[in-house]
Write a protein that holds these residues in place. Structure first.
Motif, PDB file in Angstrom:
ATOM      1  N   LEU A 163      34.174 -29.673 -79.373  1.00 57.61           N
ATOM      2  CA  LEU A 163      35.400 -30.355 -79.775  1.00 57.61           C
ATOM      3  C   LEU A 163      35.819 -29.812 -81.129  1.00 57.61           C
ATOM      4  CD1 LEU A 163      37.594 -32.597 -79.784  1.00 57.61           C
ATOM      5  CD2 LEU A 163      35.820 -34.142 -80.687  1.00 57.61           C
ATOM      6  N   VAL A 164      37.039 -29.346 -81.212  1.00 52.07           N
ATOM      7  CA  VAL A 164      37.589 -28.858 -82.467  1.00 52.07           C
ATOM      8  C   VAL A 164      38.657 -29.841 -82.924  1.00 52.07           C
ATOM      9  CG1 VAL A 164      38.726 -26.938 -83.640  1.00 52.07           C
ATOM     10  CG2 VAL A 164      37.135 -26.472 -81.763  1.00 52.07           C
ATOM     11  N   ASN A 172      26.049 -33.203 -75.025  1.00 55.23           N
ATOM     12  CA  ASN A 172      26.070 -33.017 -76.474  1.00 55.23           C
ATOM     13  C   ASN A 172      27.491 -32.633 -76.845  1.00 55.23           C
ATOM     14  OD1 ASN A 172      23.288 -33.409 -76.756  1.00 55.23           O
ATOM     15  ND2 ASN A 172      22.847 -31.242 -76.543  1.00 55.23           N
ATOM     16  N   LEU A 173      28.164 -33.491 -77.571  1.00 59.34           N
ATOM     17  CA  LEU A 173      29.530 -33.244 -78.014  1.00 59.34           C
ATOM     18  C   LEU A 173      29.469 -32.733 -79.451  1.00 59.34           C
ATOM     19  CD1 LEU A 173      32.615 -33.498 -77.557  1.00 59.34           C
ATOM     20  CD2 LEU A 173      32.421 -35.853 -78.398  1.00 59.34           C
ATOM     21  N   HIS A 174      29.684 -31.421 -79.619  1.00 59.89           N
ATOM     22  CA  HIS A 174      29.626 -30.773 -80.927  1.00 59.89           C
ATOM     23  C   HIS A 174      31.013 -30.750 -81.528  1.00 59.89           C
ATOM     24  CE1 HIS A 174      25.550 -29.242 -80.205  1.00 59.89           C
ATOM     25  NE2 HIS A 174      25.957 -29.064 -78.951  1.00 59.89           N
ATOM     26  N   VAL A 175      31.147 -31.187 -82.776  1.00 58.50           N
ATOM     27  CA  VAL A 175      32.450 -31.244 -83.434  1.00 58.50           C
ATOM     28  C   VAL A 175      32.458 -30.298 -84.624  1.00 58.50           C
ATOM     29  CG1 VAL A 175      34.184 -32.734 -84.502  1.00 58.50           C
ATOM     30  CG2 VAL A 175      32.623 -33.672 -82.758  1.00 58.50           C
ATOM     31  N   GLU A 228      30.074 -28.472 -91.514  1.00 59.27           N
ATOM     32  CA  GLU A 228      30.550 -29.851 -91.287  1.00 59.27           C
ATOM     33  C   GLU A 228      30.380 -30.261 -89.822  1.00 59.27           C
ATOM     34  OE1 GLU A 228      31.271 -32.139 -93.371  1.00 59.27           O
ATOM     35  OE2 GLU A 228      31.564 -31.012 -95.231  1.00 59.27           O
ATOM     36  N   HIS A 229      29.271 -29.808 -89.229  1.00 60.52           N
ATOM     37  CA  HIS A 229      28.978 -30.082 -87.822  1.00 60.52           C
ATOM     38  C   HIS A 229      28.603 -31.546 -87.620  1.00 60.52           C
ATOM     39  CE1 HIS A 229      25.814 -30.021 -84.489  1.00 60.52           C
ATOM     40  NE2 HIS A 229      26.928 -29.717 -83.857  1.00 60.52           N
ATOM     41  N   ARG A 230      29.125 -32.117 -86.543  1.00 60.38           N
ATOM     42  CA  ARG A 230      28.728 -33.436 -86.062  1.00 60.38           C
ATOM     43  C   ARG A 230      28.365 -33.269 -84.588  1.00 60.38           C
ATOM     44  NH1 ARG A 230      30.085 -33.234 -90.855  1.00 60.38           N
ATOM     45  NH2 ARG A 230      30.994 -34.944 -92.021  1.00 60.38           N
ATOM     46  N   MET A 231      27.428 -34.077 -84.116  1.00 60.54           N
ATOM     47  CA  MET A 231      27.070 -34.026 -82.706  1.00 60.54           C
ATOM     48  C   MET A 231      26.898 -35.455 -82.203  1.00 60.54           C
ATOM     49  SD  MET A 231      24.679 -34.083 -80.039  1.00 60.54           S
ATOM     50  CE  MET A 231      23.029 -33.969 -80.694  1.00 60.54           C
ATOM     51  N   PHE A 232      27.492 -35.722 -81.062  1.00 60.56           N
ATOM     52  CA  PHE A 232      27.442 -37.021 -80.417  1.00 60.56           C
ATOM     53  C   PHE A 232      26.746 -36.887 -79.072  1.00 60.56           C
ATOM     54  CE2 PHE A 232      31.060 -37.016 -83.157  1.00 60.56           C
ATOM     55  CZ  PHE A 232      31.330 -38.319 -83.537  1.00 60.56           C
ATOM     56  N   LYS A 233      26.134 -37.964 -78.622  1.00 62.76           N
ATOM     57  CA  LYS A 233      25.625 -38.068 -77.256  1.00 62.76           C
ATOM     58  C   LYS A 233      26.655 -38.865 -76.465  1.00 62.76           C
ATOM     59  CE  LYS A 233      22.205 -36.667 -75.917  1.00 62.76           C
ATOM     60  NZ  LYS A 233      21.961 -35.309 -75.345  1.00 62.76           N
ATOM     61  N   ARG A 265      24.740 -38.601 -83.375  1.00 65.31           N
ATOM     62  CA  ARG A 265      23.309 -38.324 -83.477  1.00 65.31           C
ATOM     63  C   ARG A 265      22.984 -37.369 -84.609  1.00 65.31           C
ATOM     64  NH1 ARG A 265      19.940 -41.215 -79.898  1.00 65.31           N
ATOM     65  NH2 ARG A 265      21.489 -42.361 -78.721  1.00 65.31           N
ATOM     66  N   VAL A 266      23.935 -36.503 -84.959  1.00 64.33           N
ATOM     67  CA  VAL A 266      23.684 -35.501 -85.998  1.00 64.33           C
ATOM     68  C   VAL A 266      24.900 -35.405 -86.903  1.00 64.33           C
ATOM     69  CG1 VAL A 266      23.258 -33.043 -86.435  1.00 64.33           C
ATOM     70  CG2 VAL A 266      22.164 -34.155 -84.489  1.00 64.33           C
ATOM     71  N   ARG A 267      24.627 -35.405 -88.192  1.00 66.71           N
ATOM     72  CA  ARG A 267      25.638 -35.095 -89.204  1.00 66.71           C
ATOM     73  C   ARG A 267      25.059 -33.980 -90.055  1.00 66.71           C
ATOM     74  NH1 ARG A 267      26.722 -40.800 -89.148  1.00 66.71           N
ATOM     75  NH2 ARG A 267      28.957 -41.156 -88.897  1.00 66.71           N
ATOM     76  N   GLU A 268      25.734 -32.848 -90.081  1.00 59.89           N
ATOM     77  CA  GLU A 268      25.284 -31.707 -90.873  1.00 59.89           C
ATOM     78  C   GLU A 268      26.426 -31.214 -91.762  1.00 59.89           C
ATOM     79  OE1 GLU A 268      22.016 -29.321 -88.390  1.00 59.89           O
ATOM     80  OE2 GLU A 268      23.958 -29.393 -87.349  1.00 59.89           O
ATOM     81  N   PRO A 269      26.740 -31.961 -92.816  1.00 59.34           N
ATOM     82  CA  PRO A 269      27.838 -31.529 -93.686  1.00 59.34           C
ATOM     83  C   PRO A 269      27.550 -30.185 -94.361  1.00 59.34           C
ATOM     84  CG  PRO A 269      26.680 -33.406 -94.632  1.00 59.34           C
ATOM     85  CD  PRO A 269      26.139 -33.212 -93.242  1.00 59.34           C
TER      86      PRO A 269
END
Length: 186
Positions: free
Chosen positions: A70-71, A113-116, A101-106, A93-97
């Protein structure tokens, strides 16, 4: 992360071996279902939505987890997308600022895995270049799968350790996909 959605990272722990499944022609339909759910939740905030990872490559064995890219305009501006995704059932589930600035949701009901990432981020181009290379070059797809199968036979403390162990073959393939070196995994 403490599970409250406040900050940090929840490590993906998977004691033992990684289980690979043969390619499942249902994976693209699962992606389409998730993409429709994300679009319904975010509307115009979606700059791009792509099926990535091994489940997006026909014929490639994969962990049966659909990876969605997801962009959004600015992934660090969580107020623009996190509440709507959470309302749709996704869980951060993941915040990697510190890493793009990656975020990942289940996902709410599918193993997804929804990668933002932010629009224009180099990781977006990198993920798509790798996917497209595997889709269009059977030799690279076979090489990658052989390494994945060998690694899946080992014991891992975490899924991330398994992913990191694939770096050498991924770099080898990306050197062919982008020979000028303009895209790097950083």
């Amino acid at each position: 992360m403490d599970g409250s959605g406040t900050a940090g990272v929840v490590p993906a722990r998977a004691g033992g071996r990684v289980v690979l499944a043969e390619y499942d022609p249902a994976w693209p339909a699962l992606f389409e279902r998730e993409a429709a759910r994300v679009r319904a939740a975010l509307g115009g905030a979606v700059a791009a939505l792509e099926h990535v990872g091994s489940t997006s490559v026909p014929g490639l064995a994969a962990k049966p987890v659909v990876d969605v890219l997801l962009v959004v305009g600015d992934s660090s501006d969580e107020s623009g997308y996190v509440p709507a995704l959470e309302a749709a059932g996704y869980v951060v589930r993941v915040r990697e600022p510190e890493w793009h600035e990656h975020r990942m949701f289940k996902g709410p009901d599918t193993d997804v895995n929804l990668h933002v990432f932010s629009a224009g981020d180099s990781q977006v181009r990198w993920m798509l270049a790798f996917r497209d290379r595997l889709r269009t070059h059977p030799g690279d797809r076979a090489r990658y799968e052989a390494v994945k199968r060998e690694l899946a036979g080992r014991e891992w403390e975490s899924v991330q350790d398994y992913a990191d162990a694939k770096n050498a073959v991924v770099d080898e393939i990306m050197a062919r996909a982008v020979p000028d070196g303009s895209l790097t995994r950083d």
